[in-house]
Design a protein around this motif. Structure first.
Motif, PDB file in Angstrom:
ATOM      1  N   ASN A  92       0.829  -1.201   0.000  1.00 41.45           N
ATOM      2  CA  ASN A  92       0.000   0.000   0.000  1.00 41.45           C
ATOM      3  C   ASN A  92       0.867   1.256   0.000  1.00 41.45           C
ATOM      4  O   ASN A  92       0.626   2.210  -0.752  1.00 41.45           O
ATOM      5  CB  ASN A  92      -0.917  -0.014   1.226  1.00 41.45           C
ATOM      6  N   LEU A  93       1.898   1.267   0.832  1.00 39.05           N
ATOM      7  CA  LEU A  93       2.799   2.418   0.889  1.00 39.05           C
ATOM      8  C   LEU A  93       3.646   2.530  -0.378  1.00 39.05           C
ATOM      9  O   LEU A  93       3.929   3.633  -0.861  1.00 39.05           O
ATOM     10  CB  LEU A  93       3.703   2.311   2.123  1.00 39.05           C
ATOM     11  N   ASN A  94       4.056   1.393  -0.919  1.00 38.26           N
ATOM     12  CA  ASN A  94       4.807   1.397  -2.174  1.00 38.26           C
ATOM     13  C   ASN A  94       4.002   2.015  -3.305  1.00 38.26           C
ATOM     14  O   ASN A  94       4.537   2.749  -4.146  1.00 38.26           O
ATOM     15  CB  ASN A  94       5.223  -0.034  -2.550  1.00 38.26           C
ATOM     16  N   ARG A  95       2.711   1.705  -3.330  1.00 39.24           N
ATOM     17  CA  ARG A  95       1.830   2.247  -4.361  1.00 39.24           C
ATOM     18  C   ARG A  95       1.834   3.778  -4.326  1.00 39.24           C
ATOM     19  O   ARG A  95       1.970   4.443  -5.359  1.00 39.24           O
ATOM     20  CB  ARG A  95       0.402   1.717  -4.135  1.00 39.24           C
ATOM     21  N   LEU A  96       1.719   4.331  -3.122  1.00 33.88           N
ATOM     22  CA  LEU A  96       1.728   5.783  -2.982  1.00 33.88           C
ATOM     23  C   LEU A  96       3.107   6.375  -3.278  1.00 33.88           C
ATOM     24  O   LEU A  96       3.230   7.419  -3.918  1.00 33.88           O
ATOM     25  CB  LEU A  96       1.297   6.177  -1.569  1.00 33.88           C
ATOM     26  N   ARG A  97       4.144   5.670  -2.814  1.00 31.65           N
ATOM     27  CA  ARG A  97       5.499   6.212  -2.988  1.00 31.65           C
ATOM     28  C   ARG A  97       5.904   6.217  -4.469  1.00 31.65           C
ATOM     29  O   ARG A  97       6.623   7.114  -4.915  1.00 31.65           O
ATOM     30  CB  ARG A  97       6.494   5.377  -2.165  1.00 31.65           C
ATOM     31  N   ARG A  98       5.460   5.237  -5.228  1.00 33.79           N
ATOM     32  CA  ARG A  98       5.761   5.225  -6.657  1.00 33.79           C
ATOM     33  C   ARG A  98       5.098   6.401  -7.369  1.00 33.79           C
ATOM     34  O   ARG A  98       5.658   6.977  -8.295  1.00 33.79           O
ATOM     35  CB  ARG A  98       5.308   3.900  -7.282  1.00 33.79           C
ATOM     36  N   ARG A  99       3.892   6.745  -6.921  1.00 36.97           N
ATOM     37  CA  ARG A  99       3.173   7.859  -7.540  1.00 36.97           C
ATOM     38  C   ARG A  99       3.701   9.209  -7.074  1.00 36.97           C
ATOM     39  O   ARG A  99       3.618  10.202  -7.803  1.00 36.97           O
ATOM     40  CB  ARG A  99       1.683   7.758  -7.208  1.00 36.97           C
ATOM     41  N   HIS A 100       4.206   9.231  -5.841  1.00 36.94           N
ATOM     42  CA  HIS A 100       4.664  10.493  -5.257  1.00 36.94           C
ATOM     43  C   HIS A 100       6.051  10.277  -4.635  1.00 36.94           C
ATOM     44  O   HIS A 100       6.210  10.298  -3.407  1.00 36.94           O
ATOM     45  CB  HIS A 100       3.687  10.981  -4.197  1.00 36.94           C
ATOM     46  N   PRO A 101       7.076  10.078  -5.451  1.00 41.35           N
ATOM     47  CA  PRO A 101       8.400   9.708  -4.926  1.00 41.35           C
ATOM     48  C   PRO A 101       9.052  10.783  -4.058  1.00 41.35           C
ATOM     49  O   PRO A 101       9.921  10.460  -3.253  1.00 41.35           O
ATOM     50  CB  PRO A 101       9.221   9.445  -6.199  1.00 41.35           C
ATOM     51  N   GLU A 102       8.644  12.026  -4.207  1.00 42.51           N
ATOM     52  CA  GLU A 102       9.237  13.106  -3.414  1.00 42.51           C
ATOM     53  C   GLU A 102       8.413  13.453  -2.178  1.00 42.51           C
ATOM     54  O   GLU A 102       8.772  14.368  -1.428  1.00 42.51           O
ATOM     55  CB  GLU A 102       9.390  14.368  -4.287  1.00 42.51           C
ATOM     56  N   ALA A 103       7.311  12.757  -1.947  1.00 42.92           N
ATOM     57  CA  ALA A 103       6.411  13.109  -0.850  1.00 42.92           C
ATOM     58  C   ALA A 103       7.036  12.802   0.504  1.00 42.92           C
ATOM     59  O   ALA A 103       7.733  11.797   0.684  1.00 42.92           O
ATOM     60  CB  ALA A 103       5.089  12.351  -1.000  1.00 42.92           C
ATOM     61  N   SER A 104       6.770  13.673   1.460  1.00 43.07           N
ATOM     62  CA  SER A 104       7.215  13.463   2.839  1.00 43.07           C
ATOM     63  C   SER A 104       6.265  12.497   3.529  1.00 43.07           C
ATOM     64  O   SER A 104       5.164  12.219   3.027  1.00 43.07           O
ATOM     65  CB  SER A 104       7.215  14.797   3.589  1.00 43.07           C
ATOM     66  N   PRO A 105       6.635  11.971   4.699  1.00 48.32           N
ATOM     67  CA  PRO A 105       5.697  11.105   5.434  1.00 48.32           C
ATOM     68  C   PRO A 105       4.355  11.776   5.705  1.00 48.32           C
ATOM     69  O   PRO A 105       3.305  11.135   5.608  1.00 48.32           O
ATOM     70  CB  PRO A 105       6.448  10.802   6.729  1.00 48.32           C
TER      71      PRO A 105
END
Length: 251
Positions: free
Chosen positions: A37-50
């Motif tokens: 689930n977190l990987n899905r978001l991180r791939r879409r938003h690689p520069e996003a902070s926690p």
């Protein structure tokens, strides 16, 4: 109301075995699914902070639970679907809400650097979040005294990190009894509301899930506190960033 309660409880007032098994499965979200689930978001938003990733989690959680509640409520407006069938679908929606809540809360815990590998600690944490103020008070009363002066400021970290296993087992038993009684009793009313005809069930289902989701988000903030500025080390090692030029679009 009698039919709604009969869907959840037996004649002695105890949760039906099928409902109990469904709740246990819903609360036991496996860590690989959380990381996915977190990987899905991180791939879409690689520069996003926690903190930004947590806001995306909140958005997705509220959208999913609100839409699911409205969709189940809308079935009551279909002539071919009777009240009993609507109640059965509503019970399934209750389990779906629990699954979505567990996935959301444990994903946020991981962003705080809390490993969710231990199912008993994670289950206690999610049940307490769903119980709101009562769950918070119960955890502080059971674990607070044992933690002493060195207790973490936020109880989510206390449950997931510092509490001894023996205390966590005691906490889980205590909180589960109260959780089942309170949550299922409240769900009986929601199930009845979602089964209302003429489109009213869709309004009740969507609004009810939205309000419960907002309460879950608020309690999750109180449980874990402010997010770190960067992805915690262990989690950062497990999350996979997309390779340059892979053509993946951001949401």
């Amino acid at each position: 109301m009698k039919a709604a309660n009969g869907t959840l409880f037996d004649k002695d007032g105890n949760p039906k075995p099928g409902i109990l098994r469904g709740i246990e499965r819903a609360l036991d979200i496996q860590r690989p699914l959380i990381l996915s689930n977190l990987n899905r978001l991180r791939r879409r938003h690689p520069e996003a902070s926690p903190a930004e990733l947590a806001r995306f989690l909140e958005r997705d959680y509220l959208r999913a639970t609100t839409a699911a509640g409205a969709a189940v409520g809308a079935t009551a407006a279909v002539p071919a679907v009777g009240t009993i069938a609507s109640l059965g679908l509503s019970a399934a929606a209750t389990i779906g809400f629990l699954e979505a809540t567990a996935l959301y809360a444990e994903s946020v815990a991981e962003l705080h650097g809390i490993n969710t590998e231990d199912p008993e600690r994670s289950r206690a944490m999610v049940m307490a979040i769903l119980m709101g103020e009562e769950g918070t008070a119960l955890i502080r009363s059971i674990l607070g005294a044992s933690a002493g002066q060195g207790a973490p400021q936020y109880w989510g970290q206390m449950v997931s990190k510092s509490a001894p296993n023996s205390l966590v087992k005691s906490l889980t038993k205590s909180i589960q009894r109260r959780f089942l009684k309170k949550f299922l009793a409240r769900q009986g009313g929601f199930m009845l509301g979602r089964a209302l005809p003429f489109g009213a069930g869709a309004i009740v289902g969507g609004t009810g899930n939205h309000l419960m989701g907002k309460a879950v988000i608020r309690t999750t903030h109180e449980a874990f506190g402010p997010l770190p500025h960067t992805i915690p080390g262990e989690l950062a090692d497990e999350l996979q960033l997309p390779k340059p030029g892979n053509g993946e679009k951001r949401a």
